[in-house]
Design a protein around this motif. Structure first.
Motif, PDB file in Angstrom:
ATOM      1  N   ALA A 196      -4.898   1.707  17.161  1.00  0.00           N
ATOM      2  CA  ALA A 196      -6.082   1.401  16.369  1.00  0.00           C
ATOM      3  C   ALA A 196      -5.701   1.028  14.946  1.00  0.00           C
ATOM      4  O   ALA A 196      -6.263   0.100  14.351  1.00  0.00           O
ATOM      5  N   GLY A 197      -4.729   1.750  14.365  1.00  0.00           N
ATOM      6  CA  GLY A 197      -4.285   1.431  13.016  1.00  0.00           C
ATOM      7  C   GLY A 197      -3.654   0.060  12.931  1.00  0.00           C
ATOM      8  O   GLY A 197      -3.875  -0.679  11.967  1.00  0.00           O
ATOM      9  N   THR A 198      -2.859  -0.298  13.935  1.00  0.00           N
ATOM     10  CA  THR A 198      -2.234  -1.618  13.953  1.00  0.00           C
ATOM     11  C   THR A 198      -3.285  -2.710  13.995  1.00  0.00           C
ATOM     12  O   THR A 198      -3.142  -3.747  13.336  1.00  0.00           O
ATOM     13  N   ARG A 199      -4.337  -2.487  14.773  1.00  0.00           N
ATOM     14  CA  ARG A 199      -5.431  -3.465  14.809  1.00  0.00           C
ATOM     15  C   ARG A 199      -6.059  -3.633  13.434  1.00  0.00           C
ATOM     16  O   ARG A 199      -6.545  -4.709  13.087  1.00  0.00           O
ATOM     17  N   ASP A 200      -6.038  -2.553  12.631  1.00  0.00           N
ATOM     18  CA  ASP A 200      -6.636  -2.590  11.297  1.00  0.00           C
ATOM     19  C   ASP A 200      -5.633  -2.970  10.205  1.00  0.00           C
ATOM     20  O   ASP A 200      -5.924  -2.834   9.020  1.00  0.00           O
ATOM     21  N   GLY A 201      -4.440  -3.412  10.602  1.00  0.00           N
ATOM     22  CA  GLY A 201      -3.460  -3.870   9.621  1.00  0.00           C
ATOM     23  C   GLY A 201      -2.501  -2.816   9.129  1.00  0.00           C
ATOM     24  O   GLY A 201      -1.732  -3.071   8.188  1.00  0.00           O
ATOM     25  N   VAL A 202      -2.497  -1.619   9.738  1.00  0.00           N
ATOM     26  CA  VAL A 202      -1.557  -0.570   9.349  1.00  0.00           C
ATOM     27  C   VAL A 202      -0.268  -0.759  10.139  1.00  0.00           C
ATOM     28  O   VAL A 202      -0.297  -0.869  11.370  1.00  0.00           O
ATOM     29  N   GLU A 203       0.866  -0.791   9.443  1.00  0.00           N
ATOM     30  CA  GLU A 203       2.135  -0.937  10.115  1.00  0.00           C
ATOM     31  C   GLU A 203       2.406   0.266  11.014  1.00  0.00           C
ATOM     32  O   GLU A 203       2.002   1.386  10.698  1.00  0.00           O
ATOM     33  N   PRO A 204       3.057   0.067  12.174  1.00  0.00           N
ATOM     34  CA  PRO A 204       3.335   1.201  13.067  1.00  0.00           C
ATOM     35  C   PRO A 204       4.311   2.192  12.466  1.00  0.00           C
ATOM     36  O   PRO A 204       4.310   3.367  12.819  1.00  0.00           O
ATOM     37  N   GLU A 205       5.162   1.747  11.553  1.00  0.00           N
ATOM     38  CA  GLU A 205       6.109   2.629  10.886  1.00  0.00           C
ATOM     39  C   GLU A 205       6.373   2.100   9.488  1.00  0.00           C
ATOM     40  O   GLU A 205       6.407   0.884   9.262  1.00  0.00           O
ATOM     41  N   LEU A 206       6.560   2.999   8.532  1.00  0.00           N
ATOM     42  CA  LEU A 206       6.897   2.614   7.162  1.00  0.00           C
ATOM     43  C   LEU A 206       8.207   3.290   6.789  1.00  0.00           C
ATOM     44  O   LEU A 206       8.286   4.517   6.689  1.00  0.00           O
ATOM     45  N   ALA A 207       9.251   2.480   6.612  1.00  0.00           N
ATOM     46  CA  ALA A 207      10.568   2.989   6.232  1.00  0.00           C
ATOM     47  C   ALA A 207      10.765   2.768   4.739  1.00  0.00           C
ATOM     48  O   ALA A 207      10.652   1.640   4.249  1.00  0.00           O
ATOM     49  N   VAL A 208      11.069   3.843   4.021  1.00  0.00           N
ATOM     50  CA  VAL A 208      11.192   3.817   2.562  1.00  0.00           C
ATOM     51  C   VAL A 208      12.601   4.251   2.174  1.00  0.00           C
ATOM     52  O   VAL A 208      13.148   5.202   2.746  1.00  0.00           O
ATOM     53  N   ALA A 209      13.191   3.561   1.195  1.00  0.00           N
ATOM     54  CA  ALA A 209      14.510   3.932   0.680  1.00  0.00           C
ATOM     55  C   ALA A 209      14.450   3.965  -0.837  1.00  0.00           C
ATOM     56  O   ALA A 209      13.781   3.134  -1.456  1.00  0.00           O
ATOM     57  N   ILE A 210      15.159   4.937  -1.459  1.00  0.00           N
ATOM     58  CA  ILE A 210      15.155   5.028  -2.915  1.00  0.00           C
ATOM     59  C   ILE A 210      16.578   5.149  -3.442  1.00  0.00           C
ATOM     60  O   ILE A 210      17.443   5.754  -2.818  1.00  0.00           O
ATOM     61  N   ASP A 211      16.810   4.548  -4.603  1.00  0.00           N
ATOM     62  CA  ASP A 211      18.061   4.686  -5.324  1.00  0.00           C
ATOM     63  C   ASP A 211      18.035   5.968  -6.156  1.00  0.00           C
ATOM     64  O   ASP A 211      16.964   6.525  -6.413  1.00  0.00           O
ATOM     65  N   PRO A 212      19.199   6.443  -6.623  1.00  0.00           N
ATOM     66  CA  PRO A 212      19.255   7.756  -7.285  1.00  0.00           C
ATOM     67  C   PRO A 212      18.535   7.833  -8.619  1.00  0.00           C
ATOM     68  O   PRO A 212      18.191   8.934  -9.061  1.00  0.00           O
TER      69      PRO A 212
END
Length: 306
Positions: A87-103
Motif C-alpha cells: 500500500a505504501g509503494t502505491r502511495d509513493g513510499v519506497e519499500p526500503e530507505l538505506a541511509v549512510a552518514i560520514d563521521p
C-alpha cells in the motif's frame, strides 16, 4: 502442506488462542461456531497435526498447537507488513530507505528525525550505516544507500543532488598537557612542524589528500572516536567538530589552539550535505526525512555548529 494453508485458517487459530474458546472466536470474527470448528478441523487435517485436545469440557491447545500459534502470529504479522508495504509503494513510499552518514555529521538531530520517521512510516524498512570519511558518498555510487549525509570535497559532483544542511566549523584543539597548549600565543607553521597532526582520512585512500593539513608529521585515522582518544592522550593536535570536543574544553582536558595564518580558517567552514544520485529520486519517506532534518537544523533550539 503449505499449498493448502490459508491466512484465514491462521487467523482463526490465533483468535481462538486469544479469546479462549471456539464460540468466543466465532463472536469476534462474526462467524458461527460450526464454521470455526470446521476451519480448525481442515487445518489439522491438511497439516497432519492435532492442534486441540477435545477430551475435556472445552478444547484446549496441545503442546504442538501452542507452538504453532506463535508461528501463526509471525506469519500474520509478516502478511500485514507485506500489505502495508504494498500500500505504501502505491502511495509513493519506497519499500526500503538505506541511509549512510560520514563521521562529521552530528548524530543527535539525526536520531530525533529517524525516530520521527519510524512513527510516520511504521512499516518502512530502514537500513543505516556509519562510514569513514568519504564512505557515505561511495555507498551512494554503489547503490547501497539512497541517501547520504556527508561532506563533499572539493565540490558537489555533477551526478549528485545535494541539499546543504549545516556548516561544519572545525576547531583546532590540543590536550592541555601538550607543549602547544603552553605557547601563550598563536602557533606558527614552525611550531606545528615540531608536532604530530592527527588527521582524519578516507579509509579507501589512507594516504590521499586531507582537509587542513599543516606540516609533514601526520598520523592518519579513519575512526573519529579513536582519533579523539589519541588527542586526549596528548599525542598530537587536530581539528575536531566543536560539538564533540565541547565537554573536554569545558573540563579543561582540551584547549583551543590558535594558528597564525591558518589557511583552513580562511577557507571557512565545511558544508554537510544530504545527497542522493540525480538519477535515483527519493521516495516519500526520504523526502519526509530531509524535510524533518531541515526543520530541526533550522530551528533555534536545535541549531548545530560542528
Amino acid at each position: 502442506m503449505i499449498g493448502s494453508l490459508t491466512l484465514d485458517q491462521l487467523r482463526v487459530l490465533v483468535t481462538i488462542a486469544e479469546t479462549g474458546s471456539f464460540s468466543a472466536a466465532g463472536r469476534r470474527l462474526q462467524r458461527a461456531q460450526s464454521a470455526i470448528s470446521q476451519t480448525v478441523a481442515t487445518l489439522e487435517g491438511t497439516q497432519g497435526v492435532k492442534l486441540f485436545d477435545r477430551s475435556g469440557h472445552r478444547p484446549r491447545l496441545t503442546e504442538v498447537g501452542r507452538a504453532l500459534v506463535g508461528q501463526a502470529r509471525l506469519v500474520l504479522s509478516g502478511a500485514g507488513h507485506f500489505e502495508a508495504m504494498a500500500a505504501g509503494t502505491r502511495d509513493g513510499v519506497e519499500p526500503e530507505l538505506a541511509v549512510a552518514i560520514d563521521p562529521m555529521v552530528p548524530t543527535a538531530p539525526l536520531i530525533k528525525s529517524l525516530r520521527a520517521l519510524r512513527d510516520a512510516f511504521p512499516h518502512l524498512a530502514v537500513s543505516f550505516s556509519t562510514e569513514g570519511l568519504g564512505g557515505a558518498e561511495r555507498r551512494l555510487r554503489r547503490g547501497d544507500a539512497a541517501l547520504a549525509f556527508c561532506i563533499l570535497l572539493p565540490s558537489v559532483p555533477d551526478d549528485l543532488k545535494a541539499l546543504p544542511l549545516l556548516s561544519a566549523q572545525l576547531l583546532p584543539v590540543v590536550a592541555s598537557g601538550h607543549p602547544l597548549a603552553g605557547l601563550g600565543r598563536a602557533a606558527t607553521r614552525a611550531d606545528l612542524e615540531e608536532h604530530v597532526q592527527l588527521v582524519l582520512s578516507d579509509p579507501s585512500a589512507p594516504d590521499g589528500p586531507c582537509h587542513g593539513i599543516l606540516g609533514t608529521r601526520t598520523w592518519r585515522f579513519v575512526d573519529l572516536s579513536r582519533r579523539l582518544d589519541f588527542l586526549l592522550a596528548g599525542l598530537g593536535w587536530c581539528r575536531m567538530p566543536e560539538h564533540l570536543v565541547a565537554p573536554f574544553l569545558a573540563d579543561g582536558r582540551l584547549v583551543a589552539l590558535a594558528i597564525d595564518d591558518d589557511p583552513a580558517g580562511f577557507s571557512g567552514p565545511l558544508m554537510i550535505y544530504a545527497a542522493h544520485l540525480r538519477e535515483r529520486s527519493l521516495g516519500r519517506a526520504g523526502r519526509w526525512l530531509l524535510g524533518d532534518l531541515q526543520a530541526r537544523f533550522d530551528g533555534p533550539s536545535d541549531r548545530v555548529v560542528v
